[in-house]
Design a protein around this motif. Sequence first.
Motif, PDB file in Angstrom:
ATOM      1  N   ILE A   1       0.880  -1.163   0.000  1.00 27.01           N
ATOM      2  CA  ILE A   1       0.000   0.000   0.000  1.00 27.01           C
ATOM      3  C   ILE A   1       0.918   1.214   0.000  1.00 27.01           C
ATOM      4  CG2 ILE A   1      -1.744   1.301   1.253  1.00 27.01           C
ATOM      5  CD1 ILE A   1      -2.613  -1.329   2.567  1.00 27.01           C
ATOM      6  N   ILE A   2       0.734   2.089  -0.960  1.00 32.30           N
ATOM      7  CA  ILE A   2       1.516   3.322  -1.070  1.00 32.30           C
ATOM      8  C   ILE A   2       0.630   4.461  -0.577  1.00 32.30           C
ATOM      9  CG2 ILE A   2       2.776   4.847  -2.633  1.00 32.30           C
ATOM     10  CD1 ILE A   2       4.011   2.035  -2.420  1.00 32.30           C
ATOM     11  N   PHE A   3       1.154   5.260   0.359  1.00 30.40           N
ATOM     12  CA  PHE A   3       0.337   6.329   0.935  1.00 30.40           C
ATOM     13  C   PHE A   3       1.200   7.492   1.396  1.00 30.40           C
ATOM     14  CE2 PHE A   3       1.449   3.480   4.356  1.00 30.40           C
ATOM     15  CZ  PHE A   3       1.692   4.293   5.443  1.00 30.40           C
ATOM     16  N   VAL A   4       0.527   8.579   1.745  1.00 32.43           N
ATOM     17  CA  VAL A   4       1.182   9.797   2.216  1.00 32.43           C
ATOM     18  C   VAL A   4       0.492  10.235   3.507  1.00 32.43           C
ATOM     19  CG1 VAL A   4       1.598  12.234   1.691  1.00 32.43           C
ATOM     20  CG2 VAL A   4       1.713  10.532  -0.134  1.00 32.43           C
ATOM     21  N   VAL A   5       1.282  10.595   4.504  1.00 34.51           N
ATOM     22  CA  VAL A   5       0.758  11.191   5.735  1.00 34.51           C
ATOM     23  C   VAL A   5       0.870  12.703   5.530  1.00 34.51           C
ATOM     24  CG1 VAL A   5       0.976  11.362   8.228  1.00 34.51           C
ATOM     25  CG2 VAL A   5       1.574   9.214   7.070  1.00 34.51           C
ATOM     26  N   CYS A   6      -0.255  13.383   5.471  1.00 39.20           N
ATOM     27  CA  CYS A   6      -0.281  14.799   5.075  1.00 39.20           C
ATOM     28  C   CYS A   6       0.618  15.686   5.942  1.00 39.20           C
ATOM     29  CB  CYS A   6      -1.709  15.317   5.073  1.00 39.20           C
ATOM     30  SG  CYS A   6      -2.716  14.546   3.788  1.00 39.20           S
ATOM     31  N   LYS A   7       0.556  15.512   7.249  1.00 40.44           N
ATOM     32  CA  LYS A   7       1.367  16.354   8.140  1.00 40.44           C
ATOM     33  C   LYS A   7       2.851  16.187   7.829  1.00 40.44           C
ATOM     34  CE  LYS A   7       2.030  17.397  13.010  1.00 40.44           C
ATOM     35  NZ  LYS A   7       1.550  17.110  14.368  1.00 40.44           N
ATOM     36  N   GLN A   8       3.288  14.973   7.670  1.00 42.71           N
ATOM     37  CA  GLN A   8       4.689  14.707   7.379  1.00 42.71           C
ATOM     38  C   GLN A   8       5.079  15.222   5.996  1.00 42.71           C
ATOM     39  OE1 GLN A   8       5.977  10.614   6.763  1.00 42.71           O
ATOM     40  NE2 GLN A   8       7.627  11.016   8.223  1.00 42.71           N
ATOM     41  N   CYS A   9       4.207  15.049   5.026  1.00 43.65           N
ATOM     42  CA  CYS A   9       4.453  15.535   3.671  1.00 43.65           C
ATOM     43  C   CYS A   9       4.700  17.041   3.684  1.00 43.65           C
ATOM     44  CB  CYS A   9       3.262  15.192   2.782  1.00 43.65           C
ATOM     45  SG  CYS A   9       3.371  15.782   1.085  1.00 43.65           S
ATOM     46  N   ARG A  10       3.892  17.764   4.424  1.00 41.70           N
ATOM     47  CA  ARG A  10       4.052  19.217   4.517  1.00 41.70           C
ATOM     48  C   ARG A  10       5.322  19.593   5.271  1.00 41.70           C
ATOM     49  NH1 ARG A  10      -2.188  19.162   5.715  1.00 41.70           N
ATOM     50  NH2 ARG A  10      -2.943  19.492   3.591  1.00 41.70           N
ATOM     51  N   GLN A  11       5.580  18.904   6.376  1.00 42.70           N
ATOM     52  CA  GLN A  11       6.769  19.216   7.180  1.00 42.70           C
ATOM     53  C   GLN A  11       8.065  18.971   6.411  1.00 42.70           C
ATOM     54  OE1 GLN A  11       6.163  16.765  10.668  1.00 42.70           O
ATOM     55  NE2 GLN A  11       5.186  18.442  11.790  1.00 42.70           N
ATOM     56  N   LEU A  12       8.088  17.936   5.597  1.00 43.83           N
ATOM     57  CA  LEU A  12       9.297  17.584   4.858  1.00 43.83           C
ATOM     58  C   LEU A  12       9.391  18.272   3.492  1.00 43.83           C
ATOM     59  CD1 LEU A  12       9.498  13.758   5.660  1.00 43.83           C
ATOM     60  CD2 LEU A  12      10.760  15.645   6.739  1.00 43.83           C
TER      61      LEU A  12
END
Length: 113
Positions: A69-80
């Motif tokens: 399963i490929i996914f993105v955690v929004c908070k982490q995506c923004r922080q990084l």
Amino acid sequence: MSKSSVLYDAEYSTVFEKQIHNLERKDKIRAKNIRKEIEDIRADPFRKIDFGKGHYRVKRKRRVGDDRIIFVVCKQCRQLGHTAINGCPKCSGIKDETVVFAEIIDGHKYRDF
């Protein structure tokens, strides 16, 4: 990142929705296992996972049997600073405590290219 008591919201890409729908028609057990793993990810999106490689380098992956399963955690995506690379069309309208499920990859088709 540590375990959170917040159940993250779930968003699904069009690709992911089509894939899970097709799996539910063809292989109910595989689809059930993926659905169960989605709930586990929503409860703790930083447990038992790592970043993908190559094409998937800014997305997280979790194995479910042979599938990933490929996914993105929004908070982490923004922080990084991965928002431009991930290119979620609804990014500004999604809260930080959201997991965007992007794709299901058959284990035999996943490559670290």
